[in-house]
Write a protein that holds these residues in place. Structure first.
Motif, short mmCIF file in Angstrom:
data_model
loop_
_atom_site.label_atom_id
_atom_site.label_comp_id
_atom_site.label_asym_id
_atom_site.label_seq_id
_atom_site.Cartn_x
_atom_site.Cartn_y
_atom_site.Cartn_z
N ILE A 138 0.84 -1.20 0.00
CA ILE A 138 0.00 0.00 0.00
C ILE A 138 0.87 1.25 0.00
O ILE A 138 0.63 2.20 -0.75
CB ILE A 138 -0.95 0.00 1.21
N GLU A 139 1.90 1.26 0.83
CA GLU A 139 2.79 2.42 0.89
C GLU A 139 3.50 2.65 -0.44
O GLU A 139 3.74 3.79 -0.83
CB GLU A 139 3.81 2.23 2.01
N VAL A 142 -0.03 3.47 -3.40
CA VAL A 142 -1.15 4.42 -3.32
C VAL A 142 -0.66 5.86 -3.25
O VAL A 142 0.17 6.21 -2.42
CB VAL A 142 -2.04 4.07 -2.11
N ALA A 150 -8.16 -2.76 -1.97
CA ALA A 150 -7.20 -3.73 -1.42
C ALA A 150 -7.79 -4.62 -0.34
O ALA A 150 -7.05 -5.15 0.49
CB ALA A 150 -5.99 -2.98 -0.86
N HIS A 164 -2.24 -9.32 -6.62
CA HIS A 164 -3.50 -8.57 -6.59
C HIS A 164 -4.40 -9.02 -7.74
O HIS A 164 -3.92 -9.28 -8.85
CB HIS A 164 -3.22 -7.07 -6.70
N PRO A 213 -3.14 5.95 1.68
CA PRO A 213 -2.87 4.72 2.43
C PRO A 213 -3.79 4.55 3.63
O PRO A 213 -4.27 3.43 3.89
CB PRO A 213 -1.41 4.90 2.86
N VAL A 216 -7.19 3.33 2.39
CA VAL A 216 -7.13 1.93 1.94
C VAL A 216 -7.09 1.00 3.15
O VAL A 216 -7.79 -0.03 3.18
CB VAL A 216 -5.92 1.71 1.03
#
Length: 296
Positions: A138-139, A142, A150, A164, A213, A216
């Motif tokens: 994610i870091e 996004v 996610a 994914h 982030p 998400v």
């Protein structure tokens, strides 16, 4: 992982879908899974099994090609950010009317490796390691212009690497924070008298969370309630808050999920009502495959 599937097999799948829509009977379809909006169909072939997600029917070739361009860019940007995505093929066929039917096709990966399942079957150590890897992804991915849906059901863990799955709604924004996706097309499954109202009032609440982030992670944690995995939330909050600039807490997660669940329940009720109107009042097929009611 290969995504080679014969054209004739996909045309036969679309023929079965057309029959299911015309007869209001989807029992001939092999349903692999579903989200809030669409079904994922399993297609078994001599070359292997594939997961096929039918897109909203495009009114013309130009709209389809525009979607293809956005999807291709989205896949490139995710890959450049270090995210491994399941191999994806965008298949289409043109109807006599000029409209275009499209499917996103991926290899059917092992269901037992879906992270939403592994969080039920594996222990605390696996869950902690998974969530660390999830936060890393994610870091890395996004940004305000590149988003990601996610939730746990959208990941497969293959040989220690997160893959994914859900890319059919390309989440990208332009320099004015407008969706690059053809949002109007993706709201066509709503009753026509409500489409513009819902699009104008709910688009932000649906999409905003995917572009930070924190948003998400909030969405991921909220959906653990739906997956009956809320016992994991306290530990995941501790891991997430060690990285987030603005901490989350369990009350915010629960409130978010309650609000999100109400929104999707409203949308699903509107779609079911529209299906009833099409079939019983207008006496014509309803043009969308609806997922079953979600146990929230």
């Amino acid at each position: 992982m290969s995504c080679t599937v014969p054209d004739g097999e996909l045309r036969a799948l679309e023929a079965r879908v057309a029959t299911a829509l015309a007869t209001a009977d989807d029992t001939a379809l092999d349903i692999l899974g579903h989200g809030e909006v669409t079904l994922v169909l399993r297609l078994r072939t001599a070359e292997g099994a594939f997961a096929c997600k039918r897109l909203p029917v495009f009114p013309d070739r130009e709209r389809f090609e525009r979607y293809r361009g956005v999807l291709d860019e989205y896949l490139r940007r995710l890959g450049s950010a270090g995210l491994r995505v399941a191999p994806t093929r965008l298949w289409h066929m043109e109807l006599p009317s000029g409209r275009v039917v499209g499917y996103c096709v991926q290899p059917a990966l092992p269901e037992r490796r879906l992270c939403s399942r592994l969080l039920h079957t594996e222990g605390e150590a696996w869950a902690k390691d998974f969530f660390d890897r999830f936060l890393d992804r994610i870091e890395a991915v996004v940004t305000p212009s590149l988003g990601l849906d996610a939730q746990a059901a959208n990941w497969v863990d293959l040989d220690g690497e997160l893959v994914h799955l859900d890319i059919t709604t390309p989440l990208m924004r332009d320099h004015r924070a407008r969706e690059r996706l053809d949002v109007r097309l993706f709201f066509t499954s709503l009753p026509w008298v409500l489409r513009d109202a819902v699009r104008l009032t709910m688009t932000r609440s649906i999409f905003d969370k995917f572009y930070t982030p924190r948003g998400v992670v909030l969405d991921f944690l909220g959906n653990l309630h739906k997956e009956r995995l809320d016992a994991l939330i306290p530990g995941f909050l501790e891991q997430a808050n060690a990285r987030l600039g603005k901490p989350l807490d369990a009350a915010e997660v629960a409130a978010y999920y309650a609000s999100d669940a109400r929104m999707w329940e409203l949308i699903q009720r509107l779609r079911r009502a529209d299906r009833f109107w099409h079939r019983r009042v207008r006496r014509r097929p309803y043009p969308f495959l609806l997922p079953p009611a979600v146990d929230r």
